[in-house]
Design a protein around this motif. Structure first.
Motif, PDB file in Angstrom:
ATOM      1  N   LYS A 257      57.777 106.264 -34.005  1.00 12.90           N
ATOM      2  CA  LYS A 257      56.496 106.959 -33.891  1.00 12.90           C
ATOM      3  C   LYS A 257      56.638 108.374 -33.331  1.00 12.90           C
ATOM      4  CE  LYS A 257      54.048 103.631 -35.547  1.00 12.90           C
ATOM      5  NZ  LYS A 257      53.336 103.800 -36.841  1.00 12.90           N
ATOM      6  N   GLY A 258      57.879 108.845 -33.216  1.00 15.98           N
ATOM      7  CA  GLY A 258      58.081 110.246 -32.863  1.00 15.98           C
ATOM      8  C   GLY A 258      58.579 110.540 -31.470  1.00 15.98           C
ATOM      9  N   ALA A 259      58.934 109.517 -30.685  1.00 14.62           N
ATOM     10  CA  ALA A 259      59.459 109.771 -29.342  1.00 14.62           C
ATOM     11  C   ALA A 259      60.813 110.474 -29.431  1.00 14.62           C
ATOM     12  CB  ALA A 259      59.592 108.463 -28.571  1.00 14.62           C
ATOM     13  N   ASP A 260      61.072 111.382 -28.493  1.00 14.24           N
ATOM     14  CA  ASP A 260      62.299 112.179 -28.487  1.00 14.24           C
ATOM     15  C   ASP A 260      63.411 111.415 -27.780  1.00 14.24           C
ATOM     16  OD1 ASP A 260      64.252 114.097 -28.434  1.00 14.24           O
ATOM     17  OD2 ASP A 260      63.140 115.525 -27.183  1.00 14.24           O
ATOM     18  N   VAL A 261      64.469 111.090 -28.507  1.00 14.49           N
ATOM     19  CA  VAL A 261      65.585 110.349 -27.930  1.00 14.49           C
ATOM     20  C   VAL A 261      66.371 111.204 -26.938  1.00 14.49           C
ATOM     21  CG1 VAL A 261      67.215 110.987 -29.746  1.00 14.49           C
ATOM     22  CG2 VAL A 261      67.547 108.837 -28.498  1.00 14.49           C
ATOM     23  N   ASN A 262      66.235 112.524 -27.032  1.00 13.29           N
ATOM     24  CA  ASN A 262      67.011 113.427 -26.179  1.00 13.29           C
ATOM     25  C   ASN A 262      66.204 114.009 -25.019  1.00 13.29           C
ATOM     26  OD1 ASN A 262      69.420 113.309 -27.859  1.00 13.29           O
ATOM     27  ND2 ASN A 262      68.277 114.546 -29.340  1.00 13.29           N
ATOM     28  N   ILE A 263      65.028 113.467 -24.756  1.00 12.46           N
ATOM     29  CA  ILE A 263      64.202 114.008 -23.683  1.00 12.46           C
ATOM     30  C   ILE A 263      64.825 113.683 -22.325  1.00 12.46           C
ATOM     31  CG2 ILE A 263      62.727 111.951 -23.487  1.00 12.46           C
ATOM     32  CD1 ILE A 263      60.373 113.909 -23.010  1.00 12.46           C
ATOM     33  N   GLY A 264      64.842 114.677 -21.435  1.00 11.87           N
ATOM     34  CA  GLY A 264      65.419 114.478 -20.111  1.00 11.87           C
ATOM     35  C   GLY A 264      64.365 114.118 -19.085  1.00 11.87           C
ATOM     36  N   ASP A 265      64.806 113.542 -17.973  1.00 12.75           N
ATOM     37  CA  ASP A 265      63.847 113.250 -16.912  1.00 12.75           C
ATOM     38  C   ASP A 265      63.510 114.541 -16.170  1.00 12.75           C
ATOM     39  OD1 ASP A 265      65.820 113.826 -15.020  1.00 12.75           O
ATOM     40  OD2 ASP A 265      66.368 111.735 -14.714  1.00 12.75           O
ATOM     41  N   ALA A 266      62.552 114.453 -15.256  1.00 11.34           N
ATOM     42  CA  ALA A 266      62.071 115.664 -14.588  1.00 11.34           C
ATOM     43  C   ALA A 266      62.893 116.038 -13.364  1.00 11.34           C
ATOM     44  CB  ALA A 266      60.610 115.478 -14.178  1.00 11.34           C
ATOM     45  N   LYS A 267      63.731 115.142 -12.887  1.00 12.57           N
ATOM     46  CA  LYS A 267      64.478 115.408 -11.659  1.00 12.57           C
ATOM     47  C   LYS A 267      65.857 116.001 -11.912  1.00 12.57           C
ATOM     48  CE  LYS A 267      62.232 112.052  -8.625  1.00 12.57           C
ATOM     49  NZ  LYS A 267      62.424 110.903  -7.699  1.00 12.57           N
ATOM     50  N   SER A 268      66.564 115.465 -12.905  1.00  9.47           N
ATOM     51  CA  SER A 268      67.942 115.907 -13.134  1.00  9.47           C
ATOM     52  C   SER A 268      68.195 116.357 -14.563  1.00  9.47           C
ATOM     53  CB  SER A 268      68.913 114.770 -12.799  1.00  9.47           C
ATOM     54  OG  SER A 268      68.722 113.685 -13.695  1.00  9.47           O
ATOM     55  N   GLY A 269      67.246 116.073 -15.446  1.00 13.94           N
ATOM     56  CA  GLY A 269      67.446 116.414 -16.848  1.00 13.94           C
ATOM     57  C   GLY A 269      68.241 115.369 -17.605  1.00 13.94           C
ATOM     58  N   ARG A 270      68.468 114.213 -16.993  1.00 13.66           N
ATOM     59  CA  ARG A 270      69.229 113.155 -17.659  1.00 13.66           C
ATOM     60  C   ARG A 270      68.426 112.542 -18.807  1.00 13.66           C
ATOM     61  NH1 ARG A 270      71.648 113.116 -12.688  1.00 13.66           N
ATOM     62  NH2 ARG A 270      73.754 112.215 -12.514  1.00 13.66           N
ATOM     63  N   THR A 271      69.098 112.368 -19.936  1.00 13.77           N
ATOM     64  CA  THR A 271      68.521 111.625 -21.049  1.00 13.77           C
ATOM     65  C   THR A 271      68.897 110.156 -20.878  1.00 13.77           C
ATOM     66  OG1 THR A 271      70.466 111.813 -22.469  1.00 13.77           O
ATOM     67  CG2 THR A 271      68.884 113.638 -22.521  1.00 13.77           C
ATOM     68  N   ILE A 272      68.384 109.319 -21.770  1.00 16.32           N
ATOM     69  CA  ILE A 272      68.736 107.901 -21.661  1.00 16.32           C
ATOM     70  C   ILE A 272      70.213 107.680 -21.996  1.00 16.32           C
ATOM     71  CG2 ILE A 272      66.418 107.030 -22.035  1.00 16.32           C
ATOM     72  CD1 ILE A 272      67.008 106.636 -24.940  1.00 16.32           C
ATOM     73  N   LEU A 273      70.817 108.584 -22.766  1.00 16.37           N
ATOM     74  CA  LEU A 273      72.254 108.471 -23.031  1.00 16.37           C
ATOM     75  C   LEU A 273      73.049 108.808 -21.770  1.00 16.37           C
ATOM     76  CD1 LEU A 273      74.482 107.895 -25.057  1.00 16.37           C
ATOM     77  CD2 LEU A 273      74.403 110.308 -25.761  1.00 16.37           C
ATOM     78  N   HIS A 274      72.596 109.794 -21.000  1.00 16.89           N
ATOM     79  CA  HIS A 274      73.237 110.098 -19.717  1.00 16.89           C
ATOM     80  C   HIS A 274      73.221 108.871 -18.806  1.00 16.89           C
ATOM     81  CE1 HIS A 274      72.543 114.444 -20.719  1.00 16.89           C
ATOM     82  NE2 HIS A 274      73.666 114.594 -20.031  1.00 16.89           N
ATOM     83  N   TYR A 275      72.042 108.258 -18.683  1.00 19.13           N
ATOM     84  CA  TYR A 275      71.917 107.098 -17.797  1.00 19.13           C
ATOM     85  C   TYR A 275      72.804 105.945 -18.260  1.00 19.13           C
ATOM     86  CZ  TYR A 275      68.032 108.902 -14.999  1.00 19.13           C
ATOM     87  OH  TYR A 275      67.257 109.627 -14.116  1.00 19.13           O
ATOM     88  N   ALA A 276      72.832 105.698 -19.562  1.00 15.21           N
ATOM     89  CA  ALA A 276      73.642 104.596 -20.082  1.00 15.21           C
ATOM     90  C   ALA A 276      75.128 104.845 -19.839  1.00 15.21           C
ATOM     91  CB  ALA A 276      73.366 104.409 -21.572  1.00 15.21           C
ATOM     92  N   ALA A 277      75.570 106.088 -20.057  1.00 13.11           N
ATOM     93  CA  ALA A 277      76.979 106.420 -19.837  1.00 13.11           C
ATOM     94  C   ALA A 277      77.339 106.324 -18.360  1.00 13.11           C
ATOM     95  CB  ALA A 277      77.267 107.825 -20.363  1.00 13.11           C
ATOM     96  N   GLU A 278      76.453 106.814 -17.506  1.00 11.76           N
ATOM     97  CA  GLU A 278      76.708 106.797 -16.067  1.00 11.76           C
ATOM     98  C   GLU A 278      76.733 105.378 -15.512  1.00 11.76           C
ATOM     99  OE1 GLU A 278      75.171 109.458 -12.312  1.00 11.76           O
ATOM    100  OE2 GLU A 278      73.689 108.772 -13.780  1.00 11.76           O
TER     101      GLU A 278
END
Length: 343
Positions: A257-278
């Motif tokens: 429905k159009g959600a951005d897979v690369n959107i970062g959070d507001a605190k660190s700019g981490r995307t969900i790929l950053h969180y998964a890798a970390e």
């Protein structure tokens, strides 16, 4: 004889006063994740049990308690012809029961018109609709929603900034969620933690509510994308929340429905790929890398890529996976990273 059907513990002309309540497992505190305030209020409703010939006062508690002698009370109530099957109800003050004639000694009150103010709130900021929803009184809640003249009463927020839609999602009452949306409830309101109803639905894995909330935007693609980008007080979007709880089916629906897979959070700019890798979450990393728009080299506010975070976490398998998908491997990236923040 009528007297034989009455419990010996209850005299023929004595008043029966009991506080009968059955604990409802749906109202356990952990379901609400500490977002539902502790209620200690009673809302009394008059009920005339015509079949049993007993006039009673029924009290509905928001947080029912377990009765210590529930079996005995159930037998007594059943013996005088009253059903005690409804959970969350307590029965008080069964008065003037005539055992010989089985008739009501107190005259039945005349029906009266009741004026309902859907905008009125109690000391906690809860309206009648709030109370009906959190008490799991779905029929009453739907009836109140149906008679709402406008959407103002549907968007009232209590002192936790929860609107009826927040509570309907928290209590997994999808039918009420849909009814509120159809009546024009605002799906973008945020509670005191900054969560929209969509954040909560993603966290709870409630796919039906997620689809209803997303569908409310219709063909408004830009409005829907803005909704997906709303961040809570932790800086997380609904995409971050769904990924955090591994709700992959919900993630797939949001992406469709159009959600951005690369959107970062507001605190660190981490995307969900950053969180998964970390977090060394290979399952999530693998699924995310199948998204055609995934940016394997997206950077945080500090310039860190998912590969850098995986490297500092000694997640060799994820490092190899990212490299195989085209992630840039440069020693300059690692030299610029501050490894003091990683343990």
């Amino acid at each position: 004889m009528a007297d034989k059907n009455i419990s010996p513990d209850i005299g023929n002309d004595n008043d029966l006063e009991c506080d009968f309540a059955i604990q409802n497992p749906m109202l356990k505190k952990d379901i609400f994740h500490d977002e539902i305030p502790h209620y200690n209020k009673e809302h009394e409703f008059r009920s005339n049990f015509q079949d049993s010939g007993v006039y009673s006062m029924v009290s509905i508690d928001k947080c029912p308690v377990q009765c210590s002698d529930i079996n005995k009370l159930s037998d007594q109530i059943r013996d005088i012809g009253i059903s005690a099957d409804d959970e969350g109800f307590s029965m008080k003050s069964f008065k003037s029961f005539d055992s010989e004639s089985s008739q009501i000694s107190v005259p039945e009150p005349e029906p009266a018109e009741i004026e309902i103010d859907l905008n009125a709130t109690d000391e906690d900021g809860d309206s009648l609709i709030h109370v009906a929803i959190v008490s799991l009184m779905s029929e009453s809640a739907l009836a109140l929603i149906d008679i709402a003249i406008d959407s103002d009463c549907l968007n009232i927020q209590n002192y936790l900034h929860q609107c009826p839609l927040h509570l309907a999602v928290l209590t997994r009452q999808t039918e009420i969620v849909k009814a509120l949306i159809e009546k024009g409830a605002n799906v973008t309101l945020r509670d005191q933690q900054g969560n929209t109803p969509l954040h909560i639905a993603c966290r709870m894995g409630d796919r039906d509510s997620v689809m209803a909330l997303v569908k409310s935007f219709g063909d408004d693609v830009s409005g829907r994308k803005e909704y997906f980008a709303v961040r809570n007080c932790e800086g997380l979007t609904c995409v971050h929340v769904a990924s955090q709880y591994k709700e992959f089916l919900i993630l797939g629906h949001l992406f469709a429905k159009g959600a951005d897979v690369n959107i970062g959070d507001a605190k660190s700019g981490r995307t969900i790929l950053h969180y998964a890798a970390e977090n060394k979450d290979m399952a999530t990393v693998t699924k995310l890398l199948t998204h055609r728009n995934i940016d394997v080299d997206c950077k945080t506010f500090k310039g860190e890529t998912p590969l850098v975070l995986a490297f500092w976490r000694n997640a060799e398998d994820i490092v190899k996976k990212l490299v195989s998908k085209g992630a840039e491997f440069s020693y300059d990236l690692f030299e610029e990273s501050d490894d003091d923040n990683y343990v």
